[in-house]
Motif scaffolding. Structure first.
Motif, short mmCIF file in Angstrom:
data_model
loop_
_atom_site.label_atom_id
_atom_site.label_comp_id
_atom_site.label_asym_id
_atom_site.label_seq_id
_atom_site.Cartn_x
_atom_site.Cartn_y
_atom_site.Cartn_z
N PRO A 13 67.97 37.89 35.52
CA PRO A 13 66.70 38.55 36.02
C PRO A 13 65.70 37.48 36.08
O PRO A 13 65.58 36.46 35.58
CB PRO A 13 66.22 39.43 34.68
N VAL A 14 65.11 37.95 37.39
CA VAL A 14 63.70 36.96 37.68
C VAL A 14 62.44 37.76 37.83
O VAL A 14 62.44 38.86 38.50
CB VAL A 14 64.01 36.23 38.80
N ALA A 15 61.39 37.29 37.20
CA ALA A 15 60.11 38.17 37.19
C ALA A 15 59.40 37.94 38.70
O ALA A 15 59.29 36.58 38.96
CB ALA A 15 59.41 37.67 36.02
N VAL A 16 59.24 38.69 39.19
CA VAL A 16 58.62 38.90 40.67
C VAL A 16 57.20 38.71 40.57
O VAL A 16 56.53 39.46 40.09
CB VAL A 16 59.14 40.06 41.69
N PRO A 17 56.51 37.55 41.24
CA PRO A 17 54.92 37.30 41.05
C PRO A 17 54.58 38.50 41.67
O PRO A 17 54.86 38.95 42.80
CB PRO A 17 54.76 35.96 41.48
N GLY A 18 53.35 38.90 41.25
CA GLY A 18 52.55 39.98 42.04
C GLY A 18 52.29 39.75 43.37
O GLY A 18 52.33 40.68 44.35
N VAL A 19 52.07 38.50 43.76
CA VAL A 19 51.77 38.15 45.43
C VAL A 19 52.86 38.31 46.13
O VAL A 19 52.85 38.87 47.15
CB VAL A 19 51.02 37.02 45.51
N VAL A 20 54.22 38.22 45.58
CA VAL A 20 55.42 38.29 46.29
C VAL A 20 55.52 39.74 46.45
O VAL A 20 55.98 40.38 47.66
CB VAL A 20 56.68 37.73 45.69
N THR A 21 55.45 40.76 45.52
CA THR A 21 55.61 42.05 45.71
C THR A 21 54.64 42.53 46.77
O THR A 21 54.98 43.60 47.54
CB THR A 21 55.11 42.74 44.30
N ALA A 22 53.46 41.90 46.66
CA ALA A 22 52.31 42.58 47.81
C ALA A 22 52.75 42.13 49.03
O ALA A 22 52.80 42.89 50.05
CB ALA A 22 50.91 42.01 47.18
N LEU A 23 53.14 40.99 49.17
CA LEU A 23 53.75 40.43 50.55
C LEU A 23 54.91 41.44 51.12
O LEU A 23 55.24 41.47 52.25
CB LEU A 23 54.01 38.87 50.53
N ALA A 24 55.71 41.78 50.20
CA ALA A 24 56.85 42.38 50.44
C ALA A 24 56.82 43.86 51.03
O ALA A 24 57.24 44.28 52.00
CB ALA A 24 57.88 42.37 49.42
N GLY A 25 55.83 44.52 50.61
CA GLY A 25 55.54 45.86 50.82
C GLY A 25 56.62 46.60 50.69
O GLY A 25 57.11 46.82 49.32
N ASP A 26 57.25 47.41 51.76
CA ASP A 26 58.50 48.28 51.44
C ASP A 26 59.76 47.30 51.61
O ASP A 26 60.69 47.87 51.53
CB ASP A 26 58.53 49.16 52.45
N ASP A 27 59.69 45.99 51.85
CA ASP A 27 60.86 45.20 52.03
C ASP A 27 61.78 45.06 50.84
O ASP A 27 61.10 45.13 49.63
CB ASP A 27 60.47 43.68 52.58
N THR A 28 63.06 44.89 50.71
CA THR A 28 63.79 44.56 49.69
C THR A 28 63.46 43.17 49.32
O THR A 28 63.72 42.32 49.99
CB THR A 28 65.18 44.69 49.92
N VAL A 29 63.09 43.01 47.97
CA VAL A 29 62.98 41.41 47.41
C VAL A 29 63.97 41.05 46.58
O VAL A 29 64.64 41.59 45.64
CB VAL A 29 61.80 41.57 46.48
#
Length: 270
Positions: A13-29
């Protein structure tokens, strides 16, 4: 020689930084890479062939300069195939760089791990193409020995010693190792070096030919052996022994033991 772990594909498991989640929007990360300094890379996929990559590094990590990498990518794209910068930024938690995907699979992809000879030849040819294409007289970035010696001295002052080096260099006491890198061989040929020409940073087309380079955060002018020595060395870490000669053959050069030894030790210490 034991294989060093510098960077690798995440297996847990890798913790996803908040900014990456925001940049992704609806994209799969999808986490795709992490390095020993804590840097993370994520693939953002919109499901419609729109793929971006986000590199993220925590605040206070001095050895990775993502704004500097963005500058280098923008400069190098005028002559060679490298990722297009989409955006980059910094907040209290860290720094990030978003790039568009470029065609090709990394030379460490399972597709190429079972065919190392093809991948290694592409690495050598790709490095020669890079060195021949990028104009030294127009490059504003430096990766020369003096700059790297200063970094080695910072690491030594921070307490790094033989145990922090690769196995083949651990027999050297710090004073002897520092003395050796303080006496560089004469320049063979100045080129614009990749700066991190390790196996994972070359992409290949499906037919096994060179496609592109990634991770150019250290790109700058230096002797070509600064790249060549490490590119060939890294084939041992990723594929095992016996492939380094293919790098030199594909590049079109005869191995130079003195320069190879020097630039591997400099890499290790700086």
């Amino acid at each position: 020689m034991s294989r060093p772990v510098i960077s690798e594909i995440p297996t847990g498991p890798v913790a996803v930084p908040g900014v990456v989640t925001a940049l992704a929007g609806d994209d799969t990360v999808t986490p795709v890479w992490h390095n020993a300094l804590g840097g993370l890379t994520f693939r953002l996929d919109d499901g419609r062939d729109g793929i971006r990559y986000v590199k993220w590094i925590a605040a206070g990590t001095p050895e990775i300069d993502l704004p500097g990498e963005a500058e280098r990518l923008v400069w190098a794209r005028r002559w060679v195939t490298v990722p297009r910068v989409v955006e980059h930024g910094t907040d209290a938690d860290g720094t990030w760089l978003v790039t568009a995907a470029v065609p090709g699979l990394s030379a460490v992809d399972p597709r190429w791990s079972v065919d190392p000879a093809t991948a290694v030849a592409a690495i050598g040819r790709g490095l020669r193409l890079l060195h021949d294409a990028l104009p030294v007289d127009r490059c504003p970035f430096d990766w020369g020995v003096d700059r790297r010696l200063a970094r080695a001295d910072e690491r030594i002052a921070g307490g790094e010693g033989p145990a922090d080096r690769f196995p083949e260099h651990r027999r050297l006491e710090t004073a002897e190792a520092r003395a050796r890198i303080g006496e560089p061989p004469a320049i063979d040929r100045l080129v614009v070096c990749h700066g991190d020409a390790c196996v994972p940073n070359t992409l290949l087309h499906d037919d096994g030919t060179f496609a592109a380079h990634v991770d150019l955060g250290s790109l700058g002018v230096a002797d070509r052996w600064a790249d060549l020595a490490v590119a060939a060395w890294s084939t041992e870490w990723n594929y095992g022994p016996g492939y380094d000669g293919i790098v030199y053959d594909a590049y079109g050069i005869t191995p130079d033991p003195e320069r190879i030894a020097y630039y591997r030790l400099l890499w290790d210490m700086a």
